[in-house]
Design an enzyme around this catalytic site. Structure first.
Site, PDB file in Angstrom:
ATOM      1  N   ILE A 465       0.822  -1.215   0.000  1.00 34.19           N
ATOM      2  CA  ILE A 465       0.000   0.000   0.000  1.00 34.19           C
ATOM      3  C   ILE A 465       0.854   1.262   0.000  1.00 34.19           C
ATOM      4  CG2 ILE A 465      -1.986  -1.126   1.005  1.00 34.19           C
ATOM      5  CD1 ILE A 465      -1.215   0.104   3.717  1.00 34.19           C
ATOM      6  N   ILE A 601      16.562  -3.062  10.871  1.00 31.57           N
ATOM      7  CA  ILE A 601      15.963  -2.304   9.775  1.00 31.57           C
ATOM      8  C   ILE A 601      16.373  -2.949   8.457  1.00 31.57           C
ATOM      9  CG2 ILE A 601      15.785  -0.041   8.661  1.00 31.57           C
ATOM     10  CD1 ILE A 601      14.529  -0.296  11.510  1.00 31.57           C
ATOM     11  N   PRO A 604      16.438   0.540   4.939  1.00 31.78           N
ATOM     12  CA  PRO A 604      16.554   1.845   5.611  1.00 31.78           C
ATOM     13  C   PRO A 604      15.827   2.993   4.923  1.00 31.78           C
ATOM     14  CG  PRO A 604      18.691   0.761   5.494  1.00 31.78           C
ATOM     15  CD  PRO A 604      17.754  -0.079   4.693  1.00 31.78           C
ATOM     16  N   LYS A 605      15.895   3.052   3.600  1.00 33.34           N
ATOM     17  CA  LYS A 605      15.260   4.202   2.928  1.00 33.34           C
ATOM     18  C   LYS A 605      13.747   4.176   3.081  1.00 33.34           C
ATOM     19  CE  LYS A 605      18.533   5.476  -0.644  1.00 33.34           C
ATOM     20  NZ  LYS A 605      18.780   5.550  -2.100  1.00 33.34           N
ATOM     21  N   THR A 606      13.154   3.011   2.830  1.00 32.07           N
ATOM     22  CA  THR A 606      11.696   2.967   2.919  1.00 32.07           C
ATOM     23  C   THR A 606      11.255   3.018   4.387  1.00 32.07           C
ATOM     24  OG1 THR A 606      11.766   0.568   2.705  1.00 32.07           O
ATOM     25  CG2 THR A 606      11.337   1.823   0.708  1.00 32.07           C
ATOM     26  N   LYS A 673      10.924  -5.965  13.318  1.00 35.61           N
ATOM     27  CA  LYS A 673       9.580  -5.760  13.842  1.00 35.61           C
ATOM     28  C   LYS A 673       8.901  -4.652  13.030  1.00 35.61           C
ATOM     29  CE  LYS A 673      11.066  -5.040  18.211  1.00 35.61           C
ATOM     30  NZ  LYS A 673      11.081  -4.957  19.690  1.00 35.61           N
ATOM     31  N   GLY A 676       5.009   0.618  10.868  1.00 33.69           N
ATOM     32  CA  GLY A 676       4.020   1.495  10.238  1.00 33.69           C
ATOM     33  C   GLY A 676       3.163   2.223  11.257  1.00 33.69           C
ATOM     34  N   GLU A 677       2.708   1.520  12.270  1.00 26.80           N
ATOM     35  CA  GLU A 677       1.788   2.132  13.239  1.00 26.80           C
ATOM     36  C   GLU A 677       2.544   3.028  14.223  1.00 26.80           C
ATOM     37  OE1 GLU A 677      -1.281   0.881  12.344  1.00 26.80           O
ATOM     38  OE2 GLU A 677      -0.411  -0.762  11.189  1.00 26.80           O
TER      39      GLU A 677
END
Ligand code: FAD
Lengths: 721, 326
Positions: A465, A601, A604-606, A673, A676-677
């Site tokens: 998404i 991570i 890293p960029k995203t 882990k 997004g939230e």
């Protein structure tokens, strides 16, 4: 052979070029032969029933092929089954399109008009006129809290003594309110539905999960899910708004059946405010108490959230108070109020973002009452094990995150005295707030195919998404297979591919990443066995030597025992510096530092872009987003981007996104882990806390618009410098 | 589907003839009109595209500066003469909309843009401005953005323009062409209050065309400021905005111009406050007093009462900026 770029700054978005050049095709951008257009007609009343619908003018309008409403809609088998238990009241559940004559909310779709062009359908939709019988309705949460009912089984909980906070020497009790907010991703929701045969369907649909959409459609239309092909190759943002099959999707599928042609149905921007859910308006009250030296004695957290009359949407905003800090006595109570508005749904940081605004504000208030630095207060109540389950954490480096963030924002410049620092006529303030969210790992399957020319094909049915899932997956595979990222093709967004869950709950990197990891390892192992060695195999040579065109594995992956042994969470902490104008009340966010403790991570960029996007969402939540309903009509009055404000570039300063980047040893092979939230959770509290530090004015009702700060700051200025 | 004609006159005379026909409407940048057509607020039979008329010029006259009605908002805001003589106008323009919109929006279109009242935009709601006699949705509805001055019991909408606030403060004159010739009216008398006819925004007749505005030379360039308070830093309409211009001699005010946006159905000139400031030394005390004076007659509604505090605060702040006190 290693792609050094991957290991240092991380891979650039593998689909970045496609997206910026317009070559990426989103769900609305397909044109199956014979495609026609559907436009929904919304109810103009808020509650009641439809007496009649006059469709004559619309049917006669040029290009119109059909006007479908509950009067002539073919029976939808999935709806009937649920209601056949005669005598019983209709069970609550997702909204059923064209099911009966009941109007449950303003804008509810009452008909779909299908025409040969979009413009003709849009025009004909304006000609459909319904006669209604109106009933009294309720759309105000504030006026209806008395009718609130317990939200599911977890409506009430307690640990230790109820209301123990009242016995504490230092205590406070406050109410916090968030308005409802809409997801409104840039890409409008859209579906193209095409019946290939009587019981075979293809859809190009905006969805966060092609497999869940496939299941959802199969349940509604009662056709075997294997007969449903769901395509969702690119998704232009969703934030939770595309996790279920919405009425407009059902409408397009029915319309395609009726007119026997592919039907495209794309929501307009105004529909996006009422047709695909929202974060519910929620009232909260927190009582919190501590010892003089800042040890928490108790927290009591109540919440009443809005839901619809036909569905109980339960997102548990109070859970943050049970698990964020070490506190012996916590009681929570969560209720819902049913209003005559469409159902809310999951929105980035669901529950936690709402709860954390209240909890992080309350903790900040407590820090001033105690005269203890807000970071120190959090460290004094640092949970070393999960306060709720007592289990050890799989990993937690939040204390390091506090330090890192404080260093980067310049926390030592913060004055503990509110409204005491001014610069160039502006009040300056610093605030912080934390977020947490369960770190999940679901199950997923990945097919990995090494082709003779050295291309690695990865296939799994996940949707992306926007966070850059494909990029993260390619990064994982490149690392394991030890091949350049450019040699890897990641295929997704197609329900015929191996299973992956919906993109939600910050679980995809952990879940699908594990499947990619496992599949690649298995494939590599297969090569090693073929070649008879364990060194990094030369894939093309081995294939050639063995006269193979390709070698493939399909690997299912899920977490083991560790998932139960440990409490798994991701954490974030947000630091914010604001400037507030003392007389006009204008708030400018001057600097933001976010630190995520979300394991290793992978990309890293995203990852950075996830954090930045979440922080911006949090700034919007704190300072501007608010759905406004005129309760006299039960209708939104700001269903457009001129009136519903989200941040623009001018509102956003440089955002520093920092990572602890230490792998979690238990959650999955990458040690990654979700994030997004947590990128958003806690941010609104951090902004509100910074505004308080700047002005001495505590805003407990979001958004913090200038009108809420105006007129109070003259005194702040007097108290201050 | 509603069909409409489209014409593109090449001379002013042709344009005037075209707009005199019933159902005809001028289109310039289209940034407001097309939105209103999409929302069903207006449905012209004929669009008269005036973009090919020679009305884009920005030229000095012997008493000031003439700005053609088709000059783009972006062009005007960057024009050297404007920046040098009337930086206030440039500031006001740049505070409006977004660069993309300003690249399309024209001076004439900006003057004629309609209110952003949500009840006006939503055709299912009552609105005396859109449909006289249906009532005012905002009066007892969501009126946070609405007027505190000059309202009537028919309408409490505000004029949304920033540019117009600047032009009102600068004593601009509107130049209008009709079939009988040209006429000029002071900018402050171009827009009107709602009274019993909220459907009429201004004094331009249906068959007239704005050809430009003229701003007389003044001594305000050094001490002028446009302050817009809004819910976000760009791309939002004003909660309250203030255009302040001062002619200061030795710390004493010789002349003052003040106009407010976001508070009335027209750009709201603060004549009394201006007069009072003449001869006063520049000081926050005096500015505050002028601001209080400007609030006489203000009336708040359920959600916009904050403007009663915000407006004087903004006037004071704008004056401080204009006077160089900040
Ligand atoms: C999202 C958004 C945000 C905005 N924010 C702001 C803001 O913050 N501040 C602000 O000031 N404005 C703002 N605007 C409004 C913008 O300034 C106006 O839309 C623009 O100035 C209109 O100019 P136009 O040339 O596009 O007019 P058009 O849309 O072409 O025309 C508007 C009206 O003017 C009439 N007209 C045009 N030219 C003439 C003429 N020469 N003579 C007679 N009548 C004429 C037309 O008939 C029509 O009725 C915003 C607009 C949008 C869409």
């Amino acid at each position: 052979m290693k792609d050094s770029a991957i290991n240092k700054e991380g891979l650039s978005r593998i689909d970045g070029r496609l997206k910026v050049t317009g070559a990426a095709r989103y769900s609305a951008e397909y044109t199956p032969a014979g495609m026609v257009y559907g436009v929904l007609v919304g109810s103009t009343i808020t509650k009641g029933s439809i007496r009649s619908i006059d469709t004559k003018a619309a049917e006669k309008a040029p290009g119109v092929l059909a006007v479908i409403s509950h009067f002539n809609c073919p029976k939808i088998p999935g709806y009937q089954i649920a209601s056949t238990e005669a005598g019983k009241p209709e069970p609550k559940g997702t909204y059923k399109l064209f099911y009966n004559n009941k109007i449950l909310f303003n804008g509810q779709p009452i008909a779909v008009v299908v025409a040969d062009t979009f413009e003709r359908a849009l025009f004909a939709a304006t000609l459909v006129k319904a006669q209604y019988t109106s009933q009294a309705y309720q759309t105000s949460l504030k006026n209806n809290t008395a009718s609130a009912f317990a939200a599911g089984e977890n409506g009430e909980s307690k640990r230790g003594t109820v209301a123990a906070w009242k016995t504490a020497p230092v205590k406070l009790e406050q109410e916090y309110v968030i308005p409802s907010e809409v997801h409104n991703p840039m890409e409008l929701h859209s579906i193209i539905a095409h019946w290939d045969a009587e019981d075979k369907l293809t859809v190009w649909d905006k969805t966060q999960g092609v497999k869940d959409t496939q299941d959802g459609i199969a349940n509604i239309f009662k056709i075997p899910k294997e007969n449903i092909q769901v395509n969702s190759k690119f998704v232009g943002g969703a934030f939770g708004s595309a996790l279920q099959v919405w009425p407009h999707e059902v409408a397009a599928i029915i319309a395609a059946r009726v007119v026997k042609r592919p039907v495209k149905l794309m929501l307009g921007r105004a529909d996006m405010f009422t047709s695909v859910g929202y974060r519910p308006h929620t009232w909260q009250k927190i009582g919190i108490g501590a010892t003089e030296d800042g040890k928490l004695v108790g927290i009591s957290h109540e919440a009443i959230g809005q839901t619809s009359t036909y569905e109980d949407f339960n997102e548990e905003p109070v859970s943050v108070s049970r698990s964020t800090y070490a506190c012996p006595n916590v009681n929570t109570n969560y209720k819902l109020t049913a209003l005559d508005i469409g159902s809310p749904t999951w929105m980035r940081g669901p529950g936690e973002a709402t709860g954390a605004f209240a909890l992080e504000s309350a903790l900040d208030e407590l820090s001033y009452a105690l005269n203890i630095d807000p970071i120190e207060l959090r460290l004094k109540n640092y949970a070393e094990t999960d306060p709720e389950s007592g289990k050890p954490f799989s990993s937690k480096y939040l204390n390091e995150a506090y330090k890192m963030g404080a260093d980067h924002i310049g926390w030592t410049d913060r004055s503990p005295k509110p409204a005491s620092v001014t610069k160039d006529g502006w009040l300056i303030g610093y605030g912080m707030g934390g977020g947490m969210f369960g770190a999940y790992r679901d199950q997923a399957t990945c097919r990995a195919v090494m082709i003779a020319d050295g291309t690695l094909l990865l296939q799994t049915a996940v949707s992306d998404i926007g966070p850059g899932t494909g990029t993260a997956m390619v990064s994982i595979a490149a690392e394991i297979m030890d091949i350049p990222a450019g040699k890897i093709r990641f295929e997704m967004g197609d329900s015929s591919l191996p299973y992956a869950p919906s993109q939600g709950g910050s679980s995809i990197t952990a879940t699908v990443g594990s499947a990619v990891n496992d599949a690649c390892k298995e494939l590599k192992e297969k090569f090693s066995q073929l070649a008879g060695n364990t060194e990094t195999p030369d894939y093309t040579k081995i294939l050639k030597d063995h006269n193979l065109s390709k070698l493939e594995v399909t690997t299912a992956s899920k977490g083991g025992d560790n998932m139960n042994k440990y409490a798994m969470y991701s954490w974030s902490v947000h630091f914010v510096k604001v400037c507030v104008h003392p007389t006009t009340g204008v708030v400018k966010v001057d600097k933001v530092v976010c630190v995520a403790d979300s394991g290793h991570i992978v990309s890293p960029k995203t990852a950075r872009s996830q954090i930045v996007g979440g922080a911006i969402g949090g700034i919007g939540m704190a300072l501007m987003e608010e759905v406004i309903i005129d309760h006299r009509y039960g209708k939104l009055v700001n269903n457009n981007f001129a009136d519903y404000h989200i941040p623009v570039n001018a509102d956003i300063p440089q955002i520093e996104a920092l990572f602890i980047n230490k792998p979690d040893p238990y959650i999955n092979p990458m040690g990654a882990k979700g994030m997004g939230e947590i990128a958003l959770i806690g941010m609104a509290g951090a902004v509100a806390n910074a505004v308080y530090n700047a002005t001495g004015k505590r805003i407990r009702q979001l958004p913090i618009t200038p009108d809420k700060l105006i007129g109070i700051n003259q005194s702040a200025m007097v108290n201050g410098s | 589907m509603k069909q409409f004609q489209y014409t593109r006159p090449s001379t002013q005379q042709m344009a005037l003839d075209a707009i005199s026909k019933p159902g005809a409407k001028i289109i310039a940048g289209g940034t407001n009109l097309v939105d209103l057509m999409k929302r069903g607020v207006t449905a012209p039979d004929k669009l008269v595209d005036i973009n090919h008329l020679p009305l884009k010029n920005i030229t000095p006259t012997h008493t000031g500066l003439h700005i053609g009605s088709l000059a783009l908002n972006s062009v005007v805001s960057e024009n050297e003469l404007v920046l040098q003589k009337f930086p206030l106008l440039s500031m006001a323009l740049k505070a409006g909309a977004s660069p993309q919109l300003r690249n399309m929006a024209t001076v004439g279109g900006n003057m004629m843009q309609r209110t952003r009242c949500t009840y006006f935009y939503d055709t299912t709601m009552p609105c005396n401005k859109r449909e006289p006699g249906t009532g005012c949705g905002a009066m007892e509805g969501f009126n946070r953005m609405h007027a505190i001055f000059g309202t009537s019991n028919q309408c409490i909408a505000v004029n949304p323009s920033d540019m117009c606030v600047g032009l009102a403060a600068l004593d601009a004159v509107v130049i209008i062409a009709g079939r009988k010739g040209e006429r000029r009216i002071p900018f402050t008398e171009f827009h009107r209050l709602p009274e019993d006819h909220p459907e009429i925004d201004n004094h331009l007749a249906k068959d007239e065309l704005i050809i430009g505005v003229e701003i007389p030379d003044n001594n305000f360039a050094k001490n002028s400021y446009y302050l817009k308070v809004r819910d976000r830093q760009s791309y939002a309409f004003a909660l309250v905005s203030v255009a302040a211009a001062l002619d200061i001699d030795n710390g004493v005010i010789k002349k003052a111009r003040l106009a407010m946006g976001g508070v009335a159905h027209k750009p709201w000139r603060l004549f009394d406050a201006e007069k009072w400031l003449i001869g006063k030394p520049i000081s926050e005390e005096n500015f505050k007093q002028a601001a209080q004076m400007a609030m006489a007659g203000a009336k708040g509604y359920e959600y916009n009462s904050f403007k009663l505090n915000l407006a004087p605060a903004t006037i004071n702040e704008a004056l401080k900026h204009a006077a160089g006190l900040v």
